[in-house]
Design a protein around this motif. Sequence first.
Motif, PDB file in Angstrom:
ATOM      1  N   LEU A 104       1.303  -1.018   0.074  1.00 23.49           N
ATOM      2  CA  LEU A 104       0.205  -0.184  -0.058  1.00 23.49           C
ATOM      3  C   LEU A 104       1.110   1.556  -0.101  1.00 23.49           C
ATOM      4  O   LEU A 104       0.840   2.236  -1.290  1.00 23.49           O
ATOM      5  CB  LEU A 104      -0.648   0.165   1.238  1.00 23.49           C
ATOM      6  N   ASP A 105       1.484   1.004   1.156  1.00 22.53           N
ATOM      7  CA  ASP A 105       2.875   2.447   0.595  1.00 22.53           C
ATOM      8  C   ASP A 105       3.081   2.946  -0.538  1.00 22.53           C
ATOM      9  O   ASP A 105       3.779   3.955  -0.850  1.00 22.53           O
ATOM     10  CB  ASP A 105       4.206   2.112   1.921  1.00 22.53           C
ATOM     11  N   THR A 106       4.149   2.078  -1.402  1.00 27.22           N
ATOM     12  CA  THR A 106       4.088   1.775  -2.734  1.00 27.22           C
ATOM     13  C   THR A 106       3.243   2.236  -3.830  1.00 27.22           C
ATOM     14  O   THR A 106       3.844   3.461  -4.558  1.00 27.22           O
ATOM     15  CB  THR A 106       5.108  -0.093  -3.278  1.00 27.22           C
ATOM     16  N   ILE A 107       1.970   2.024  -3.469  1.00 29.25           N
ATOM     17  CA  ILE A 107       1.480   2.051  -5.090  1.00 29.25           C
ATOM     18  C   ILE A 107       1.239   3.997  -4.199  1.00 29.25           C
ATOM     19  O   ILE A 107       0.643   4.935  -5.323  1.00 29.25           O
ATOM     20  CB  ILE A 107       0.601   1.906  -4.593  1.00 29.25           C
ATOM     21  N   PHE A 108       0.661   4.136  -2.759  1.00 28.78           N
ATOM     22  CA  PHE A 108       0.576   5.631  -2.531  1.00 28.78           C
ATOM     23  C   PHE A 108       1.744   6.794  -2.715  1.00 28.78           C
ATOM     24  O   PHE A 108       1.318   7.882  -3.278  1.00 28.78           O
ATOM     25  CB  PHE A 108      -0.020   5.303  -0.525  1.00 28.78           C
ATOM     26  N   ASP A 109       2.943   5.654  -2.369  1.00 30.33           N
ATOM     27  CA  ASP A 109       3.893   7.421  -2.884  1.00 30.33           C
ATOM     28  C   ASP A 109       4.040   7.254  -4.761  1.00 30.33           C
ATOM     29  O   ASP A 109       4.695   8.736  -4.412  1.00 30.33           O
ATOM     30  CB  ASP A 109       5.127   6.385  -2.182  1.00 30.33           C
ATOM     31  N   ILE A 110       3.112   6.856  -5.363  1.00 25.85           N
ATOM     32  CA  ILE A 110       3.598   7.557  -6.936  1.00 25.85           C
ATOM     33  C   ILE A 110       2.601   7.399  -7.241  1.00 25.85           C
ATOM     34  O   ILE A 110       2.505   8.915  -7.787  1.00 25.85           O
ATOM     35  CB  ILE A 110       3.871   5.744  -7.495  1.00 25.85           C
ATOM     36  N   ILE A 111       0.677   7.808  -6.486  1.00 27.06           N
ATOM     37  CA  ILE A 111      -0.097   7.356  -7.188  1.00 27.06           C
ATOM     38  C   ILE A 111      -0.569   9.271  -6.218  1.00 27.06           C
ATOM     39  O   ILE A 111      -0.661  10.572  -6.416  1.00 27.06           O
ATOM     40  CB  ILE A 111      -1.170   6.659  -6.612  1.00 27.06           C
ATOM     41  N   LYS A 112       0.266   9.670  -5.044  1.00 24.92           N
ATOM     42  CA  LYS A 112       0.314  10.814  -4.871  1.00 24.92           C
ATOM     43  C   LYS A 112       0.453  12.249  -6.094  1.00 24.92           C
ATOM     44  O   LYS A 112       0.463  13.604  -5.094  1.00 24.92           O
ATOM     45  CB  LYS A 112       0.963  11.708  -3.407  1.00 24.92           C
ATOM     46  N   TYR A 113       1.341  11.591  -6.859  1.00 23.65           N
ATOM     47  CA  TYR A 113       1.761  12.848  -7.867  1.00 23.65           C
ATOM     48  C   TYR A 113       1.318  13.042  -8.824  1.00 23.65           C
ATOM     49  O   TYR A 113       1.212  13.460  -9.585  1.00 23.65           O
ATOM     50  CB  TYR A 113       2.788  12.561  -8.111  1.00 23.65           C
ATOM     51  N   PHE A 114      -0.680  11.901  -8.551  1.00 19.69           N
ATOM     52  CA  PHE A 114      -1.316  11.980 -10.010  1.00 19.69           C
ATOM     53  C   PHE A 114      -1.822  13.277 -10.244  1.00 19.69           C
ATOM     54  O   PHE A 114      -2.521  13.508  -9.165  1.00 19.69           O
ATOM     55  CB  PHE A 114      -2.038  10.131 -10.637  1.00 19.69           C
ATOM     56  N   HIS A 115      -2.257  13.427 -11.173  1.00 23.83           N
ATOM     57  CA  HIS A 115      -3.338  15.628 -11.083  1.00 23.83           C
ATOM     58  C   HIS A 115      -5.448  14.187 -11.582  1.00 23.83           C
ATOM     59  O   HIS A 115      -5.432  14.151 -12.425  1.00 23.83           O
ATOM     60  CB  HIS A 115      -3.521  15.869 -11.730  1.00 23.83           C
ATOM     61  N   PHE A 116      -5.486  13.871 -10.828  1.00 22.82           N
ATOM     62  CA  PHE A 116      -7.009  12.904 -10.443  1.00 22.82           C
ATOM     63  C   PHE A 116      -7.989  13.949 -10.688  1.00 22.82           C
ATOM     64  O   PHE A 116      -8.516  15.116 -10.100  1.00 22.82           O
ATOM     65  CB  PHE A 116      -7.320  12.443  -9.557  1.00 22.82           C
ATOM     66  N   THR A 117      -9.204  13.800 -11.407  1.00 22.54           N
ATOM     67  CA  THR A 117     -10.668  14.887 -11.322  1.00 22.54           C
ATOM     68  C   THR A 117     -10.794  15.257  -9.815  1.00 22.54           C
ATOM     69  O   THR A 117     -11.460  13.206  -9.335  1.00 22.54           O
ATOM     70  CB  THR A 117     -11.633  14.083 -12.185  1.00 22.54           C
ATOM     71  N   ILE A 118     -11.192  16.053  -9.786  1.00 22.94           N
ATOM     72  CA  ILE A 118     -11.340  16.287  -7.839  1.00 22.94           C
ATOM     73  C   ILE A 118     -13.209  16.902  -8.042  1.00 22.94           C
ATOM     74  O   ILE A 118     -12.252  18.577  -7.996  1.00 22.94           O
ATOM     75  CB  ILE A 118     -10.064  16.777  -6.955  1.00 22.94           C
ATOM     76  N   PRO A 119     -13.626  16.508  -7.238  1.00 19.64           N
ATOM     77  CA  PRO A 119     -14.293  15.181  -7.091  1.00 19.64           C
ATOM     78  C   PRO A 119     -15.031  14.815  -7.969  1.00 19.64           C
ATOM     79  O   PRO A 119     -14.776  15.531  -9.303  1.00 19.64           O
ATOM     80  CB  PRO A 119     -14.817  15.923  -6.025  1.00 19.64           C
ATOM     81  N   SER A 120     -14.593  13.585  -7.612  1.00 21.13           N
ATOM     82  CA  SER A 120     -14.707  12.358  -9.238  1.00 21.13           C
ATOM     83  C   SER A 120     -15.552  10.945  -8.041  1.00 21.13           C
ATOM     84  O   SER A 120     -14.394  11.106  -7.337  1.00 21.13           O
ATOM     85  CB  SER A 120     -14.070  12.260 -10.283  1.00 21.13           C
ATOM     86  N   ASP A 121     -15.979   9.894  -8.707  1.00 17.65           N
ATOM     87  CA  ASP A 121     -16.211   8.700  -8.657  1.00 17.65           C
ATOM     88  C   ASP A 121     -14.945   8.366  -8.598  1.00 17.65           C
ATOM     89  O   ASP A 121     -14.691   7.082  -7.177  1.00 17.65           O
ATOM     90  CB  ASP A 121     -17.161   8.207  -9.439  1.00 17.65           C
ATOM     91  N   ALA A 122     -14.452   8.560  -9.364  1.00 19.68           N
ATOM     92  CA  ALA A 122     -12.731   7.140  -9.564  1.00 19.68           C
ATOM     93  C   ALA A 122     -12.241   7.756  -8.329  1.00 19.68           C
ATOM     94  O   ALA A 122     -11.488   7.203  -7.850  1.00 19.68           O
ATOM     95  CB  ALA A 122     -11.856   8.273 -10.651  1.00 19.68           C
TER      96      ALA A 122
END
Length: 431
Positions: A104-122
């Motif tokens: 979980l740490d590994t995935i979180f450390d990657i995605i925290k730099y992603f630009h998701f649509t906020i807010p959104s279902d995804a």
Amino acid sequence: MSFKEINDLRKEGKLQEALEMATVELREEPHNIWTKRAASWVYYAYIKANCNPDSFHTFVDYLQKVRELDLDKDEAMLFDSCAWQVGSMVFSLLKENPVDHKKLDTIFDIIKYFHFTIPSDAYTFIYKAFHQGNTDWSRYLEFADWWGFENFGSNDFLMEEINRRKILSTAEKAYIAYSKKLLEGVPVEQNEHQRTIDKTRIDSFLPKLEKLTREYPDFVYPSYYMAKLLLVSGSEQDALSAFLPFAKIKRNEFWVWQLFTEIFSDDKEMKLACYCKALSLKTPEDYLVKLRQSFTELLVEIALHEEAKTEIDIIVTTREKNGWNIPNQIKYWKGQEWYNSAKPKDNNRQLYAKHIKRAEELLFRDIQEEIIVVEFVNNGKKILNFVKDKQRSGFFKYSGLIDKPKIGDLLYVRLDGSGEGGFYKAHTAEH
């Protein structure tokens, strides 16, 4: 036009060829946005194809490749597509036994730099997935701070229904989980058995929790956790104010009164009343052993030895029936002279009945007490008419509140309701 060829190969299912071409093109033109976009969707195809725990390392490798492309927020469609795969992977990882929280740490450390649509279902799906691991994942608070509870959409505040059973909304569960982690504290360095409370984080979270309770009054449990957090932050009066709305709704739950004993930790008489109220409710004995032990400690302190022995005997009976160990504190008490000389009762119901009224009055201390005069008494229906002043008069049922009121009595009461048709609900009444 190599980016078009990459896209065409990907759409034809020739992922290996598309990947090889994208790798070459990125090496030659690492800043070409069209090549980066084409490559990102190839990487996404590999992420989707490897979205299962057995392919975790491949999944993470391509997730990392997406990160290294350093795409901006204009690529939200790609990031949102990744969100669904990330959530699915996390849900799957949390079903493994044992759970490897480092993944979980590994995935979180990657995605925290992603630009998701906020807010959104995804974006909410990502939260729901990581939330499943909140109990044992040490980085849950860090994740929740990054995710941002201000990013819940309107649907996230609606109750859900699973198999015809209504469950708490996603947002309410989030605030509760965050509160629990704050109350749990964090292990002190080099001593996992000792924990410390992060009061700075609590002070930062409390305004958000207060806002939630104000805007969503139908949410029941946030008020309870707000009171708990206020208590550990050192504000007993604020804790009481925050807790009262919740307590009125859940007044028939023993643990509500248990929390009152914490709020009034320095008031022995009020603590006694709250313990009595808690133990007067219909609750399976298995749930009450710890509460009874805390109550016994107070009874011993105020030298109510017969009552204390009665509670101890009930605790021992329950523990022996379940095959549970007898705590050292109980063993110590049983070895004391006062225990051996005290005569136990069949139960302490008489003690409970003597004190519960004072506890119940706690629920309505936010309603101003006023003085009224009894104008008429209907003993048959247990109703009395009263006069407050020239502008206010009415009637209420006095059964369970006061014995044998008489015309002309002055009463201190807490009344609720608008007095429609002259009728009021009396919460407290005494001479």
